[in-house]
Design a protein around this motif. Structure first.
Motif, PDB file in Angstrom:
ATOM      1  N   ALA A  51      -8.076 -17.752  -9.065  1.00  0.00           N
ATOM      2  CA  ALA A  51      -8.603 -18.666  -8.045  1.00  0.00           C
ATOM      3  C   ALA A  51      -7.643 -18.858  -6.875  1.00  0.00           C
ATOM      4  CB  ALA A  51      -8.945 -20.019  -8.679  1.00  0.00           C
ATOM      5  N   THR A  52      -6.352 -18.648  -7.087  1.00  0.00           N
ATOM      6  CA  THR A  52      -5.364 -18.810  -6.022  1.00  0.00           C
ATOM      7  C   THR A  52      -5.342 -17.633  -5.056  1.00  0.00           C
ATOM      8  OG1 THR A  52      -3.574 -17.708  -7.232  1.00  0.00           O
ATOM      9  CG2 THR A  52      -3.818 -20.098  -7.567  1.00  0.00           C
ATOM     10  N   GLY A  53      -5.911 -16.498  -5.460  1.00  0.00           N
ATOM     11  CA  GLY A  53      -5.820 -15.277  -4.671  1.00  0.00           C
ATOM     12  C   GLY A  53      -4.593 -14.455  -5.017  1.00  0.00           C
ATOM     13  N   LEU A  54      -3.740 -14.966  -5.905  1.00  0.00           N
ATOM     14  CA  LEU A  54      -2.503 -14.267  -6.241  1.00  0.00           C
ATOM     15  C   LEU A  54      -2.736 -13.025  -7.110  1.00  0.00           C
ATOM     16  CD1 LEU A  54      -0.179 -17.342  -6.790  1.00  0.00           C
ATOM     17  CD2 LEU A  54      -0.223 -15.770  -4.829  1.00  0.00           C
ATOM     18  N   PHE A  55      -3.825 -12.996  -7.862  1.00  0.00           N
ATOM     19  CA  PHE A  55      -4.175 -11.802  -8.628  1.00  0.00           C
ATOM     20  C   PHE A  55      -4.421 -10.652  -7.654  1.00  0.00           C
ATOM     21  CE2 PHE A  55      -6.974  -8.968 -11.029  1.00  0.00           C
ATOM     22  CZ  PHE A  55      -6.351  -8.924 -12.256  1.00  0.00           C
ATOM     23  N   PHE A  56      -5.168 -10.938  -6.605  1.00  0.00           N
ATOM     24  CA  PHE A  56      -5.429  -9.960  -5.541  1.00  0.00           C
ATOM     25  C   PHE A  56      -4.128  -9.523  -4.875  1.00  0.00           C
ATOM     26  CE2 PHE A  56      -5.612  -9.852  -0.886  1.00  0.00           C
ATOM     27  CZ  PHE A  56      -6.337  -8.688  -0.674  1.00  0.00           C
ATOM     28  N   LEU A  57      -3.277 -10.491  -4.541  1.00  0.00           N
ATOM     29  CA  LEU A  57      -2.017 -10.184  -3.866  1.00  0.00           C
ATOM     30  C   LEU A  57      -1.137  -9.270  -4.729  1.00  0.00           C
ATOM     31  CD1 LEU A  57      -0.384 -10.775  -1.305  1.00  0.00           C
ATOM     32  CD2 LEU A  57       0.622 -12.715  -2.505  1.00  0.00           C
ATOM     33  N   ALA A  58      -1.081  -9.565  -6.019  1.00  0.00           N
ATOM     34  CA  ALA A  58      -0.314  -8.709  -6.938  1.00  0.00           C
ATOM     35  C   ALA A  58      -0.889  -7.293  -6.942  1.00  0.00           C
ATOM     36  CB  ALA A  58      -0.336  -9.303  -8.349  1.00  0.00           C
ATOM     37  N   ASN A  59      -2.209  -7.185  -6.944  1.00  0.00           N
ATOM     38  CA  ASN A  59      -2.827  -5.861  -6.958  1.00  0.00           C
ATOM     39  C   ASN A  59      -2.634  -5.114  -5.645  1.00  0.00           C
ATOM     40  OD1 ASN A  59      -3.677  -5.340  -9.543  1.00  0.00           O
ATOM     41  ND2 ASN A  59      -5.602  -6.425  -9.299  1.00  0.00           N
ATOM     42  N   GLN A  60      -2.565  -5.818  -4.532  1.00  0.00           N
ATOM     43  CA  GLN A  60      -2.272  -5.138  -3.271  1.00  0.00           C
ATOM     44  C   GLN A  60      -0.938  -4.406  -3.360  1.00  0.00           C
ATOM     45  OE1 GLN A  60      -2.679  -8.149  -0.082  1.00  0.00           O
ATOM     46  NE2 GLN A  60      -4.094  -6.694   0.825  1.00  0.00           N
ATOM     47  N   LEU A  61       0.055  -5.072  -3.889  1.00  0.00           N
ATOM     48  CA  LEU A  61       1.371  -4.453  -4.049  1.00  0.00           C
ATOM     49  C   LEU A  61       1.319  -3.329  -5.080  1.00  0.00           C
ATOM     50  CD1 LEU A  61       4.402  -4.276  -3.489  1.00  0.00           C
ATOM     51  CD2 LEU A  61       4.722  -6.025  -5.237  1.00  0.00           C
ATOM     52  N   LEU A  62       0.695  -3.578  -6.207  1.00  0.00           N
ATOM     53  CA  LEU A  62       0.630  -2.572  -7.266  1.00  0.00           C
ATOM     54  C   LEU A  62      -0.100  -1.308  -6.823  1.00  0.00           C
ATOM     55  CD1 LEU A  62      -0.030  -4.876 -10.339  1.00  0.00           C
ATOM     56  CD2 LEU A  62       2.064  -3.586  -9.838  1.00  0.00           C
ATOM     57  N   HIS A  63      -1.113  -1.445  -5.950  1.00  0.00           N
ATOM     58  CA  HIS A  63      -1.857  -0.277  -5.465  1.00  0.00           C
ATOM     59  C   HIS A  63      -0.949   0.717  -4.748  1.00  0.00           C
ATOM     60  CE1 HIS A  63      -6.309  -1.793  -5.429  1.00  0.00           C
ATOM     61  NE2 HIS A  63      -5.764  -1.809  -6.629  1.00  0.00           N
ATOM     62  N   VAL A  64       0.099   0.233  -4.099  1.00  0.00           N
ATOM     63  CA  VAL A  64       1.050   1.121  -3.413  1.00  0.00           C
ATOM     64  C   VAL A  64       1.619   2.143  -4.393  1.00  0.00           C
ATOM     65  CG1 VAL A  64       3.282   1.200  -2.231  1.00  0.00           C
ATOM     66  CG2 VAL A  64       1.644  -0.615  -1.679  1.00  0.00           C
ATOM     67  N   PHE A  65       1.789   1.736  -5.635  1.00  0.00           N
ATOM     68  CA  PHE A  65       2.383   2.586  -6.656  1.00  0.00           C
ATOM     69  C   PHE A  65       1.342   3.233  -7.574  1.00  0.00           C
ATOM     70  CE2 PHE A  65       5.264  -0.863  -5.544  1.00  0.00           C
ATOM     71  CZ  PHE A  65       6.338  -0.133  -5.054  1.00  0.00           C
ATOM     72  N   GLY A  66       0.057   3.053  -7.240  1.00  0.00           N
ATOM     73  CA  GLY A  66      -0.996   3.635  -8.060  1.00  0.00           C
ATOM     74  C   GLY A  66      -1.267   2.868  -9.337  1.00  0.00           C
ATOM     75  N   TRP A  67      -0.966   1.581  -9.315  1.00  0.00           N
ATOM     76  CA  TRP A  67      -1.194   0.721 -10.476  1.00  0.00           C
ATOM     77  C   TRP A  67      -2.077  -0.461 -10.079  1.00  0.00           C
ATOM     78  CZ3 TRP A  67       0.618   0.971 -15.553  1.00  0.00           C
ATOM     79  CH2 TRP A  67       1.488   2.020 -15.834  1.00  0.00           C
ATOM     80  N   ALA A  68      -2.647  -1.119 -11.065  1.00  0.00           N
ATOM     81  CA  ALA A  68      -3.418  -2.346 -10.835  1.00  0.00           C
ATOM     82  C   ALA A  68      -3.475  -3.146 -12.129  1.00  0.00           C
ATOM     83  CB  ALA A  68      -4.839  -2.030 -10.381  1.00  0.00           C
ATOM     84  N   LEU A  69      -3.691  -4.431 -11.979  1.00  0.00           N
ATOM     85  CA  LEU A  69      -4.063  -5.277 -13.110  1.00  0.00           C
ATOM     86  C   LEU A  69      -5.586  -5.300 -13.123  1.00  0.00           C
ATOM     87  CD1 LEU A  69      -1.591  -8.252 -12.628  1.00  0.00           C
ATOM     88  CD2 LEU A  69      -1.430  -6.381 -14.269  1.00  0.00           C
ATOM     89  N   VAL A  70      -6.165  -4.919 -14.235  1.00  0.00           N
ATOM     90  CA  VAL A  70      -7.618  -4.851 -14.361  1.00  0.00           C
ATOM     91  C   VAL A  70      -8.089  -6.047 -15.173  1.00  0.00           C
ATOM     92  CG1 VAL A  70      -9.555  -3.505 -15.245  1.00  0.00           C
ATOM     93  CG2 VAL A  70      -7.569  -2.344 -14.242  1.00  0.00           C
ATOM     94  N   MET A  71      -9.098  -6.727 -14.669  1.00  0.00           N
ATOM     95  CA  MET A  71      -9.644  -7.900 -15.331  1.00  0.00           C
ATOM     96  C   MET A  71     -11.089  -7.595 -15.720  1.00  0.00           C
ATOM     97  SD  MET A  71      -9.848 -11.735 -13.735  1.00  0.00           S
ATOM     98  CE  MET A  71      -8.080 -11.994 -13.810  1.00  0.00           C
TER      99      MET A  71
END
Length: 86
Positions: free
Chosen positions: A17-37
């Motif tokens: 709800a804070t948008g921080l999950f999205f923010l973390a994934n923006q950074l992780l995408h640079v490295f070809g990773w993501a948190l999947v929910m």
């Protein structure tokens, strides 16, 4: 909160709800990773890290999440500043 008041457990729903999950994934995408929910019937059933091929989000998704992040900062900015100072 634990005894020394340094950690307050939160749910994945609260984090999202804070948008921080999205923010973390923006950074992780640079490295070809993501948190999947995984969400089933409106309930988060699992969260896991994964290798991904996509990089970034569409404009509509970014705008929606930036609003969530800005709202979080507006509502919590004073507390975050005080925590940073202590």
């Amino acid at each position: 909160m634990n005894e020394d008041n340094m950690v307050t457990p939160k749910t994945w729903d609260e984090f999202r709800a804070t948008g921080l999950f999205f923010l973390a994934n923006q950074l992780l995408h640079v490295f070809g990773w993501a948190l999947v929910m995984n969400i089933e019937d409106g309930k988060i059933t699992s969260v896991f890290p994964a290798r991904v091929k996509y990089r970034g989000f569409d404009d509509e998704a970014q705008t929606e999440q930036h609003i969530k992040i800005a709202t979080y900062m507006a509502e919590n900015g004073t507390v975050l500043l005080e925590e940073a100072k202590s």
